[in-house]
Design a protein around this motif. Structure first.
Motif, PDB file in Angstrom:
ATOM      1  N   LYS A 110      22.987  59.509  31.247  1.00 50.22           N
ATOM      2  CA  LYS A 110      23.607  60.525  32.081  1.00 50.22           C
ATOM      3  C   LYS A 110      23.340  60.195  33.533  1.00 50.22           C
ATOM      4  O   LYS A 110      22.209  60.277  34.005  1.00 50.22           O
ATOM      5  CB  LYS A 110      23.044  61.911  31.719  1.00 50.22           C
ATOM      6  CG  LYS A 110      23.565  63.051  32.583  1.00 50.22           C
ATOM      7  CD  LYS A 110      25.072  63.191  32.473  1.00 50.22           C
ATOM      8  CE  LYS A 110      25.573  64.357  33.322  1.00 50.22           C
ATOM      9  NZ  LYS A 110      27.014  64.295  33.555  1.00 50.22           N
ATOM     10  N   GLU A 111      24.405  59.807  34.232  1.00 49.26           N
ATOM     11  CA  GLU A 111      24.276  59.494  35.649  1.00 49.26           C
ATOM     12  C   GLU A 111      24.582  60.722  36.504  1.00 49.26           C
ATOM     13  O   GLU A 111      25.149  61.704  36.020  1.00 49.26           O
ATOM     14  CB  GLU A 111      25.219  58.346  36.020  1.00 49.26           C
ATOM     15  CG  GLU A 111      24.933  57.048  35.272  1.00 49.26           C
ATOM     16  CD  GLU A 111      25.871  55.934  35.667  1.00 49.26           C
ATOM     17  OE1 GLU A 111      26.757  56.191  36.502  1.00 49.26           O
ATOM     18  OE2 GLU A 111      25.711  54.816  35.149  1.00 49.26           O
ATOM     19  N   PHE A 114      32.423  69.906  36.468  1.00 47.71           N
ATOM     20  CA  PHE A 114      31.641  70.619  35.448  1.00 47.71           C
ATOM     21  C   PHE A 114      30.510  69.769  34.876  1.00 47.71           C
ATOM     22  O   PHE A 114      29.883  70.164  33.884  1.00 47.71           O
ATOM     23  CB  PHE A 114      32.570  71.084  34.320  1.00 47.71           C
ATOM     24  CG  PHE A 114      33.657  72.008  34.783  1.00 47.71           C
ATOM     25  CD1 PHE A 114      33.373  73.320  35.130  1.00 47.71           C
ATOM     26  CD2 PHE A 114      34.967  71.567  34.901  1.00 47.71           C
ATOM     27  CE1 PHE A 114      34.363  74.173  35.571  1.00 47.71           C
ATOM     28  CE2 PHE A 114      35.970  72.418  35.334  1.00 47.71           C
ATOM     29  CZ  PHE A 114      35.670  73.721  35.674  1.00 47.71           C
ATOM     30  N   ASP A 115      30.229  68.620  35.515  1.00 52.95           N
ATOM     31  CA  ASP A 115      29.107  67.761  35.115  1.00 52.95           C
ATOM     32  C   ASP A 115      29.177  67.407  33.626  1.00 52.95           C
ATOM     33  O   ASP A 115      28.194  67.517  32.888  1.00 52.95           O
ATOM     34  CB  ASP A 115      27.777  68.447  35.440  1.00 52.95           C
ATOM     35  CG  ASP A 115      26.615  67.458  35.525  1.00 52.95           C
ATOM     36  OD1 ASP A 115      26.882  66.255  35.704  1.00 52.95           O
ATOM     37  OD2 ASP A 115      25.453  67.881  35.386  1.00 52.95           O
ATOM     38  N   THR A 116      30.344  66.944  33.186  1.00 52.32           N
ATOM     39  CA  THR A 116      30.556  66.653  31.767  1.00 52.32           C
ATOM     40  C   THR A 116      30.518  65.162  31.445  1.00 52.32           C
ATOM     41  O   THR A 116      30.416  64.797  30.270  1.00 52.32           O
ATOM     42  CB  THR A 116      31.915  67.209  31.317  1.00 52.32           C
ATOM     43  OG1 THR A 116      32.950  66.671  32.163  1.00 52.32           O
ATOM     44  CG2 THR A 116      31.931  68.723  31.408  1.00 52.32           C
ATOM     45  N   SER A 117      30.612  64.303  32.452  1.00 45.67           N
ATOM     46  CA  SER A 117      30.662  62.867  32.196  1.00 45.67           C
ATOM     47  C   SER A 117      29.300  62.376  31.726  1.00 45.67           C
ATOM     48  O   SER A 117      28.282  62.560  32.406  1.00 45.67           O
ATOM     49  CB  SER A 117      31.086  62.115  33.465  1.00 45.67           C
ATOM     50  OG  SER A 117      31.136  60.735  33.224  1.00 45.67           O
ATOM     51  N   GLN A 159      24.497  50.502  27.375  1.00 45.18           N
ATOM     52  CA  GLN A 159      23.834  50.773  28.646  1.00 45.18           C
ATOM     53  C   GLN A 159      22.389  51.173  28.392  1.00 45.18           C
ATOM     54  O   GLN A 159      21.942  52.258  28.732  1.00 45.18           O
ATOM     55  CB  GLN A 159      24.572  51.861  29.414  1.00 45.18           C
ATOM     56  CG  GLN A 159      26.004  51.478  29.752  1.00 45.18           C
ATOM     57  CD  GLN A 159      26.672  52.520  30.596  1.00 45.18           C
ATOM     58  OE1 GLN A 159      26.165  53.608  30.790  1.00 45.18           O
ATOM     59  NE2 GLN A 159      27.851  52.209  31.092  1.00 45.18           N
ATOM     60  N   LEU A 160      21.637  50.292  27.776  1.00 46.17           N
ATOM     61  CA  LEU A 160      20.255  50.596  27.480  1.00 46.17           C
ATOM     62  C   LEU A 160      19.421  50.640  28.747  1.00 46.17           C
ATOM     63  O   LEU A 160      19.602  49.825  29.654  1.00 46.17           O
ATOM     64  CB  LEU A 160      19.670  49.554  26.525  1.00 46.17           C
ATOM     65  CG  LEU A 160      20.326  49.482  25.150  1.00 46.17           C
ATOM     66  CD1 LEU A 160      19.768  48.307  24.364  1.00 46.17           C
ATOM     67  CD2 LEU A 160      20.084  50.768  24.368  1.00 46.17           C
ATOM     68  N   GLY A 161      18.501  51.586  28.819  1.00 41.77           N
ATOM     69  CA  GLY A 161      17.573  51.655  29.936  1.00 41.77           C
ATOM     70  C   GLY A 161      18.110  52.312  31.174  1.00 41.77           C
ATOM     71  O   GLY A 161      17.419  52.394  32.176  1.00 41.77           O
ATOM     72  N   GLN A 162      19.353  52.795  31.164  1.00 38.51           N
ATOM     73  CA  GLN A 162      19.927  53.448  32.341  1.00 38.51           C
ATOM     74  C   GLN A 162      19.881  54.973  32.185  1.00 38.51           C
ATOM     75  O   GLN A 162      20.001  55.483  31.098  1.00 38.51           O
ATOM     76  CB  GLN A 162      21.372  52.999  32.529  1.00 38.51           C
ATOM     77  CG  GLN A 162      21.484  51.511  32.806  1.00 38.51           C
ATOM     78  CD  GLN A 162      22.881  51.114  33.179  1.00 38.51           C
ATOM     79  OE1 GLN A 162      23.732  51.966  33.411  1.00 38.51           O
ATOM     80  NE2 GLN A 162      23.151  49.813  33.214  1.00 38.51           N
TER      81      GLN A 162
END
Length: 321
Positions: free
Chosen positions: A283-284, A262-265, A318-321
């Motif tokens: 959001k990866e 469900f694309d929740t991560s 996780q800055l910049g990702q």
């Protein structure tokens, strides 16, 4: 780094087993900053004892006590003193004065396994001296610098419970839960590294197997909101599904899986200080489809790889990702 290891183990009667040992570590560090000729040299000598007491009253039960002391050394990114840009307002700069964190861990393990059920419980206490943590520094020109520092002490009390049951020959259900209470303290350039937080995580795994070489697996994972120095991380959860079908007496296998159905991560961290407010969202592409095709020409079985013995790196921000 020079190390020496000494250990001894012995079975006492048929129910008891004990192991005792010690690791001696002599660490030599030589750091020189060519830009300003500053030198930071350290010679450290550490002892890391370990102890195991194991009691096996029957073939179905096992009770054990473990005590270990380990060190986690900072990596190159955390030590690099030069500034690396992440974007036009965010920079990363390591700290060459970081010292290794020393963790003392005491735990009690209980294992119960039968024909249709297996229970594994783990009660532990972790005490980490000079724990390594990311910190954010806000400057007068409205730029943000991510760096790293040693806190004073971080203590964790946790309980892990894993239960695996097979109500039928074609179904296996494995729920697990982890409860953690963390307390940390320390200061760095006026930043308070205090944390007093309770968090929990859980997994639920379902496996279905048919006699026609069909396997189905569903895995749901949840992580509750968690606090770390300067930041609060929001909850995170996802669901994975997979199916595998065998043909020609299971010599040919076709598999299909979907991760994060469900694309929740996602990753959300927030900080609210006296000088600034920061919201970090990442959001990866975790929602992915996988198709596999396997054909077995013989009965060769690959050897299982050993677990990674290196400690997990602390990268909360996780800055910049």
């Amino acid at each position: 780094m020079y190390t020496a290891h000494l250990s001894y183990s012995r079975h006492q009667r048929e129910f008891w087993l004990y192991k005792i040992g010690i690791l001696a570590d002599y660490d030599i560090t030589r750091t020189k900053l060519m830009e300003n000729t500053d030198k930071h040299n350290f010679d450290r000598f550490y002892f890391y004892p370990h102890l195991t007491l194991q009691y096996t009253p029957s073939d179905q039960q096992e009770l054990a006590f473990h005590f270990t002391r380990k060190a986690a050394h900072p990596d190159y990114t955390q030590l690099n003193p030069f500034t690396n840009p992440i974007d036009h307002q965010t920079f990363e700069q390591g700290n060459p004065l970081l010292r290794p964190e020393i963790t003392n861990r005491a735990e009690i393990n209980y294992l119960l396994h039968g024909e249709k059920i297996q229970l594994n419980g783990n009660l532990y206490f972790n005490s980490t001296k000079r724990f390594i943590t990311p910190v954010t520094l806000f400057s007068e020109d409205n730029t943000l610098t991510l760096s790293y520092t040693n806190g004073n002490m971080e203590n964790k009390v946790g309980l892990d419970i894993n239960l695996s049951g097979s109500p039928t020959s074609w179904m296996t259900i494995t729920p697990s839960i982890s409860l953690v209470h963390a307390h940390a303290n320390g200061k760095y350039q006026g930043i308070n590294l205090h944390v007093d937080d309770f968090s929990w995580s859980g997994n639920l795994e379902l496996n279905l197997n048919s006699k026609k070489h069909t396997e189905f697996q569903a895995l749901f994972s949840y992580q509750s909101p968690t606090k770390v120095p300067q930041f609060k991380i929001e909850e995170n959860y996802h669901l994975d599904l997979a199916i595998k079908q065998g043909f020609f007496d299971n010599r040919l296998q076709v598999s299909f899986s979907v991760s994060d159905v469900f694309d929740t991560s996602e990753w959300q961290a927030r900080s609210n200080t006296d000088t600034y407010r920061l919201a970090n969202y990442s959001k990866e592409a975790t929602h992915a489809y996988w198709i596999g095709l396997t054909f077995n020409f013989n009965n060769f079985k690959s050897r299982s790889s050993a677990d990674d013995s290196h400690p997990q790196k602390r990268q909360i921000i996780q800055l910049g990702q």
